[in-house]
Design an enzyme around this catalytic site. Structure first.
Site, PDB file in Angstrom:
ATOM      1  N   GLU A  45       1.008  -1.379   0.121  1.00  0.00           N
ATOM      2  CA  GLU A  45      -0.138   0.132   0.016  1.00  0.00           C
ATOM      3  C   GLU A  45       0.777   1.134   0.039  1.00  0.00           C
ATOM      4  OE1 GLU A  45      -3.939   1.796   2.568  1.00  0.00           O
ATOM      5  OE2 GLU A  45      -2.561   0.248   3.467  1.00  0.00           O
ATOM      6  N   LYS A 114      -9.568   3.466  -2.416  1.00  0.00           N
ATOM      7  CA  LYS A 114      -9.816   2.608  -1.268  1.00  0.00           C
ATOM      8  C   LYS A 114     -11.181   2.963  -0.816  1.00  0.00           C
ATOM      9  CE  LYS A 114      -7.624   1.189   2.746  1.00  0.00           C
ATOM     10  NZ  LYS A 114      -6.253   1.264   3.715  1.00  0.00           N
ATOM     11  N   CYS A 175      -5.947  -3.226   2.070  1.00  0.00           N
ATOM     12  CA  CYS A 175      -5.859  -3.508   3.351  1.00  0.00           C
ATOM     13  C   CYS A 175      -7.032  -3.482   4.145  1.00  0.00           C
ATOM     14  CB  CYS A 175      -4.804  -2.270   3.762  1.00  0.00           C
ATOM     15  SG  CYS A 175      -4.122  -2.327   5.415  1.00  0.00           S
ATOM     16  N   SER A 357      21.666  -0.099  33.546  1.00  0.00           N
ATOM     17  CA  SER A 357      21.392  -0.396  35.107  1.00  0.00           C
ATOM     18  C   SER A 357      21.797  -1.645  35.674  1.00  0.00           C
ATOM     19  CB  SER A 357      20.159   0.412  35.586  1.00  0.00           C
ATOM     20  OG  SER A 357      19.073  -0.749  35.175  1.00  0.00           O
TER      21      SER A 357
END
Length: 861
Positions: A45, A114, A175, A357
């Protein structure tokens, strides 16, 4: 004509607004597809512009440059004799659409806009694009001159059309249309479409790959046909990582799947299918045939081209596969590591700097850099020349060839243990051992000089010297002294990151890595502008629970034996003085909840969309075998107070790799206000009501027989109670001239987070919160003298000397009776002369919102 078709799905690592690079990768994928025998090439896309352009989509330049790239594709001889489907933004009749452009031999066949735009979570497509709403209709799109000169076409079809080649029918989905409730592939299948394509920009989330495959297989199992799915890969400029996994499915069976993770910029997967398998599958389902017979037709675009070849009946077809999904630990190992590599090479920096750490979080970040080094070395060994060139640019050595991951880490990874007088030797040793096994350039420094300089300036400015709680200071002093340590580490991190390569005679700087996990961000368990402030954070979207599993996996995967001691150590900030050389604070005790509880709260808040009331209703059943309804209510209230008070920290959080669907990321994913009323009066009143109903019902009972039940108190302003006793500060303890109205002493079994800044600091299961109500001259409720009524991070009063209106002083039994200082020193369980329920003292609660059910023991002297 033939009956077998070879189709190609492409996975591309595109970059938003990188039109040169995007064009290069598209052409490379088309070339590879042709070399593998494909006659149809599908790209992901918006591959021309890049998916993550954001508000750049509003700019006419973005559409113009996309058209220019399309023109280059049309002109290129590489695109001849193969149908190519690409993606770009297009303006039609002054409306901007997210489109697919399908072309063949310098002719545009169809522009497909789309229909279903994704507009939740990380996606905001409706902000930039408009969905196409004219079902089964096409219009004329008049080509701009730049395309007309190449194609010789004045206009092309624009809309919901399908392609009819000489041997089959093809239709694109885009999509979100696959995920939508009314997916176009259903009606397209009934109209005779045999091959479906889906161009996607789907980002990675843990445990998500199965959902994609399930949708694909279910769609084709129901409709019959070939489904070709193409996805983006990589970091195209945002927090998300697109995780590839392009695939091809036929009649509900997956035949090919591309790599989900990787650092290759172009990957092409092909499959050969027999169209007669599709036709036989559809014909066997009689109900489908009846529906197809009465379906309405889509506009067809006829193409003088065949996907099959004459005499291909002997060509072997691609067999079905049983796909193995990555475990969560594998996903964490691969996804963030690939994202780090993309960010590093595209930012053109010289490596990473990490404050190490010796705890789980920073160690997890270090392990991800180690994983990245392993991926890069393997890719170079496999012949990836693009990866080799990127490594040489990052290291500044044009002759360097990475072979061993530890050696690569020594060039691009700097770690530093920033200890203080409050740090233990155990954490220092763990950090040094892990850095040595990873191969980073490790340093160990002390920040006490920085901290002392800052406190000295404060003393000079105010004439007062703050002390830790264990040295006689109040909660505010204690927290401020913790915060200055944390913020000093952030300042030193950037200083070292900027000049570390300079000290070695190398150009460039280092990217500072953060290491706060998603649960601590949700809870606000961090100091604003401490080491959670960095350039990027690869674990900011990953839960503590998943990180623990990842640490165990990384230990074996990369032979990092130093992780053994790290996973066994209790998480701690090490900001308070040690007690006899031992750690005096732990994260879960500070937060007032476990990490497992915090993950559950986060999922219910975001994924299940629960407010306080709904969350309580779910948890009161889920936890019915372990805690009472009142305790569930206390936990839910404590979480929401802590979350709301600390929400403002999300506005400045470091860009983090998105991995969890309950991430509190304020930038785009979790859009909520950052200024709350932390009292949640109405919501908590509803919870209190439910607790009362449940306690009267035989349906839910506590399993802790004989335990002391904790009564719950309504903290709604204006609630009337009987037998109220008004408390006022003892003489000499308040300098306020305001009229005293109400006071309340509440003993709580939970820590209350009321600070707008730092970490909570609950050291005992029970502490006392003192709330003093006043009425100001203009009639508003307020807090009296802040020296008397000072709320620390956990909501506890800094001085708990109170007496009744009849001047009969009340006191509390303390661990050290001579000190009578902060309520956290309260001893629980010592026999007392009287014990009263706090219902007798419940009153109007401060707007600070600090009230929880509880009990306490009162001594009258």
């Amino acid at each position: 004509m033939g009956r077998k078709v070879t189709l190609a799905t492409c996975t591309l690592n595109q970059w938003a607004m990188d039109f040169d690079g995007n064009l290069k990768r598209i052409l490379q994928s088309i070339k590879l597809a042709k070399e593998k025998g494909a006659r149809y090439r599908l790209g992901p896309e918006l591959e021309i512009s890049g998916y993550g352009c954001g508000d750049h989509f509003f700019e006419s330049d973005t559409c113009l440059h996309s058209l220019q790239v399309l023109a280059e594709l049309l002109k290129s001889p590489i695109t001849e004799d193969i149908i190519c489907e690409t993606g770009m933004p297009i303006v039609h009749k002054n409306v901007r659409y997210n489109c697919r452009v399908i072309f063949l031999n310098k002719k545009i066949l169809l522009i497909r806009p789309k229909m279903a735009l994704c507009n939740h979570g990380n996606y905001r497509e409706l902000r930039w694009f408009t969905p196409w709403s004219k079902l089964k209709q096409v219009e004329d799109f008049y080509l701009p001159q730049i395309l007309r000169d190449i194609t010789g076409q004045k206009s092309v079809p624009f809309g919901m059309g399908v392609l009819s080649t000489q041997d089959t029918c093809i239709a694109p989905e885009i999509c979100e249309e696959l995920w939508a409730a009314e997916s176009p592939h259903v009606s397209m299948s009934l109209d005779g479409v045999e091959i479906f394509t889906n161009a996607s920009g789907s980002h990675h989330e843990l445990r998500k790959q199965f959902e994609r495959h399930d949708l694909l297989k279910t769609a084709m199992m129901k409709c019959g046909g070939v489904y070709v799915y193409s996805n983006l890969r990589g970091c195209d400029g945002e927090r998300v990582y697109y995780d590839g996994g392009s695939c091809i499915c036929i009649n509900g069976n997956i035949v090919v799947v591309g790599n989900q993770f990787g650092i290759s910029e172009v990957e092409v997967d092909v499959a050969t299918m027999d169209l007669e398998d599709v036709r036989s599958y559809k014909a066997e389902i009689s109900s489908r045939s009846k529906q197809a017979a009465r379906s309405e037709s889509y506009p067809r675009v006829f193409v003088e081209f065949s996907l099959s070849r004459p005499g291909d009946h002997l060509l072997p077809t691609t067999e079905h596969i049983a796909y193995r999904y990555h475990t969560v630990e594998e996903e964490i190992t691969l996804g963030p590591a690939c994202w780090l590599w993309d960010y590093l090479r595209r930012s053109k920096q010289g490596g990473f700097f990490l404050p190490l750490s010796g705890g789980i979080d920073s160690s997890s970040t270090a392990c991800l850099v180690a994983s990245m080094c392993h991926l890069v070395c393997k890719s170079v060994a496999d012949g990836n020349l693009e990866a080799l060139r990127d490594v040489q640019k990052v290291t500044g050595d044009a002759s360097y060839i990475p072979i061993e991951p530890r050696e690569l880490a020594s060039r691009i990874f700097v770690t530093c243990y920033m200890g203080s007088v409050n740090s233990s030797m155990e954490t220092c040793t763990r950090a040094r051992m892990l850095a040595n096994q990873i191969g980073s350039d490790h340093k160990s420094i002390k920040i006490d000089t920085m901290v002392k300089a800052a406190t000295d300036i404060f003393v000079e400015a105010t004439g007062k010297e703050p002390q830790f709680k264990c040295h006689g200071g109040c909660a505010r002093e204690n927290l401020a002294l913790q915060n200055i340590q944390a913020r000093s580490r952030m300042v030193m991190s950037y200083f070292l990151a900027q000049l570390s390569l300079w000290s070695k005679g190398r150009p460039g700087g280092l990217l500072v890595l953060g290491s706060g996990n998603v649960d601590e961000c949700l809870r606000g368990y961090l100091t604003k502008y401490d080491c959670s402030s960095a350039d990027i954070n690869p674990i900011g979207g990953i839960s503590k629970t998943d990180l623990r599993g990842f640490i165990l996996y990384a230990k074996d995967k990369f032979n990092l034996t130093a992780l053994d001691s790290i996973i066994k150590a209790p998480p701690t900030a090490e900001l308070e003085p040690l007690s006899n050389g031992e750690i005096a604070q732990t994260d879960e005790m500070d937060m007032g909840m476990t990490y497992e509880e915090l993950s559950l709260f986060g999922r219910l808040r975001k994924m299940s969309l629960c407010g306080p009331y709904s969350m309580f209703l779910k948890l009161v059943h889920k936890w019915k075998d372990t805690v009472t309804p009142s305790q569930v209510a206390d936990k839910v209230k404590h979480f929401f107070r802590s979350y709301s008070i600390n929400r403002h920290k999300m506005t400045v959080m470091t860009p983090s790799y998105h991995a969890e669907s309950y991430s509190p990321d304020d930038n785009r994913f979790d859009l909520r206000q950052f200024l709350y009323n932390p009292s949640w009066l109405w919501q908590f009143r509803c919870i209190n009501h439910e607790v009362q109903l449940i306690e009267k019902s035989p349906g839910i009972k506590s399993t802790q027989s004989g335990s002391q039940r904790i009564p719950n108190f309504a903290d709604d302003i204006g609630k009337n109670t009987k037998n109220k006793q008004t408390l006022t500060p003892s003489p000499g303890k308040s300098g306020s001239s305001q009229q005293k109205r109400k006071g309340i002493v509440v003993a709580s079994n939970k820590s209350e987070s009321n600070s707008m800044d730092s970490k909570p600091n609950t050291l005992l299961a029970h502490h006392i919160t003192c709330v003093d109500k006043t009425v100001t001259s203009d009639g508003r409720w307020g807090i009296s003298d802040p020296d008397t009524v000072g709320f620390d991070e956990c909501g506890a009063h800094s001085n708990c000397w109170y007496q009744k209106e009849n001047n009969k002083q009340t006191d509390f039994r303390y661990k050290n009776a001579s000190r009578k200082r902060h309520s956290r020193d309260l001893l629980q369980g010592e026999p007392c002369k009287k014990q009263r329920n706090l219902n007798n003292f419940t009153s109007k609660i401060s707007a600070v919102g600090s009230s929880v059910g509880g009990w306490f023991k009162k001594i009258t002297t």
